[in-house]
Design a protein around this motif. Sequence first.
Motif, PDB file in Angstrom:
ATOM      1  N   TYR A  97       2.557  -0.797 -10.467  1.00 22.05           N
ATOM      2  CA  TYR A  97       3.043  -1.176  -9.139  1.00 22.05           C
ATOM      3  C   TYR A  97       2.240  -0.387  -8.123  1.00 22.05           C
ATOM      4  O   TYR A  97       2.098   0.842  -8.222  1.00 22.05           O
TER       5      TYR A  97
ATOM      6  N   ASN B 159       3.604  -0.328  -1.503  1.00 18.23           N
ATOM      7  CA  ASN B 159       3.506  -1.286  -0.407  1.00 18.23           C
ATOM      8  C   ASN B 159       3.512  -0.631   0.968  1.00 18.23           C
ATOM      9  O   ASN B 159       2.731  -0.999   1.843  1.00 18.23           O
TER      10      ASN B 159
ATOM     11  N   TYR C  32       6.563  -6.698  -5.657  1.00 19.52           N
ATOM     12  CA  TYR C  32       7.524  -5.781  -6.259  1.00 19.52           C
ATOM     13  C   TYR C  32       7.601  -6.086  -7.745  1.00 19.52           C
ATOM     14  O   TYR C  32       7.401  -7.223  -8.176  1.00 19.52           O
TER      15      TYR C  32
ATOM     16  N   LEU D  77       9.415   1.896  -7.355  1.00 22.27           N
ATOM     17  CA  LEU D  77       8.910   1.928  -5.985  1.00 22.27           C
ATOM     18  C   LEU D  77       8.367   3.333  -5.751  1.00 22.27           C
ATOM     19  O   LEU D  77       8.560   4.213  -6.592  1.00 22.27           O
TER      20      LEU D  77
ATOM     21  N   ASP E 119       8.277   3.790   0.294  1.00 22.25           N
ATOM     22  CA  ASP E 119       9.041   2.565  -0.003  1.00 22.25           C
ATOM     23  C   ASP E 119      10.539   2.822   0.029  1.00 22.25           C
ATOM     24  O   ASP E 119      11.330   1.890   0.245  1.00 22.25           O
TER      25      ASP E 119
ATOM     26  N   ALA F 203      12.789  -3.532   0.089  1.00 25.68           N
ATOM     27  CA  ALA F 203      12.089  -3.270  -1.163  1.00 25.68           C
ATOM     28  C   ALA F 203      13.076  -3.052  -2.304  1.00 25.68           C
ATOM     29  O   ALA F 203      12.898  -3.577  -3.415  1.00 25.68           O
TER      30      ALA F 203
ATOM     31  N   THR G 160      13.601  -5.690  -5.531  1.00 28.63           N
ATOM     32  CA  THR G 160      13.397  -5.171  -6.880  1.00 28.63           C
ATOM     33  C   THR G 160      14.672  -5.289  -7.708  1.00 28.63           C
ATOM     34  O   THR G 160      14.628  -5.660  -8.889  1.00 28.63           O
TER      35      THR G 160
END
Length: 289
Positions: free
Chosen positions: A114, A117, A138, A151, A155, A161, A165
């Motif tokens: 991941y 973001n 995600y 995350l 995040d 987020a 998720t």
Amino acid sequence: MKEVQVGLAQVSCVADKAANIAKAEDNIRTLAAKGAQIICLQELFSSLYFCDVEDYANFQLAEAIPGPTTDRFQGLAKELDVVIIASLFEKRAEGLYHNTTAVIDADGSYLGKYRKNHIPDDPGYFEKFYFTPGDTGYKVFDTRFGKLGVLICWDQWYPEAARITALMGADILFYPTAIGWAQHQAAEVNQDQYNAWQTIQRSHAVANGVPVVSVNRTGVEGEMVFWGGSFVSNAFGRILYQAPHDQEALHVQTISLTESDYYRTHWPFYRDRRIETYQPILKRYLGEE
């Protein structure tokens, strides 16, 4: 009741990357010996938190994912029969870098990554200088011990987020983190900041009915005192464990994977979501243009 044993490694780091990785391996072994099945390391555990300055030399710390560190940890995960969540500085291509977490299953298989973001840019946290915003979307990783949502740090302040998720089926939300206080900041400000940090993450647990595991670093680096305070909350935001602020901590916490059904049944936030009304959230701002 289905339960899982989750290991947290809250440590300080040094300038020597190889030493940090060796220390992480030792900590993983210690946590596995204590019964951990899933082990989460802190954000960017293999180095000092280099984002406190804008220095082109720091790009030399980055590596491919998969790459040398994930290869090493794949063997370790297989040997110890544990899941490893490892946050690394990823070199994707020449001049293209990400803040990335890799997930390795208990059989040693690399499940994927991941890419962070939300990228901050604040005094002492010049992450936009180094990291391109993530493009993996995600992610939820289906491991031997559960479906893990991962995350990263900044995040954690964004309910969107966490919600997405969790809606993807995460049994637990993990947040590898590197956050601290400025050295000369007032104690009251420090406490307010830590409380806000913990509260927003506990709110993700409540709103989504999932446990949250947040693993921060500790120690003094430059002008920053990393505030530790790693914690685990259950699926209704109750603190199950909180690490000290100023000490390293290796902890294994039992987490229930069946409580989510209980809390989501008695507090049916998912049932009552009005998804047809949420389109405005896709706008940057809804006041005057």
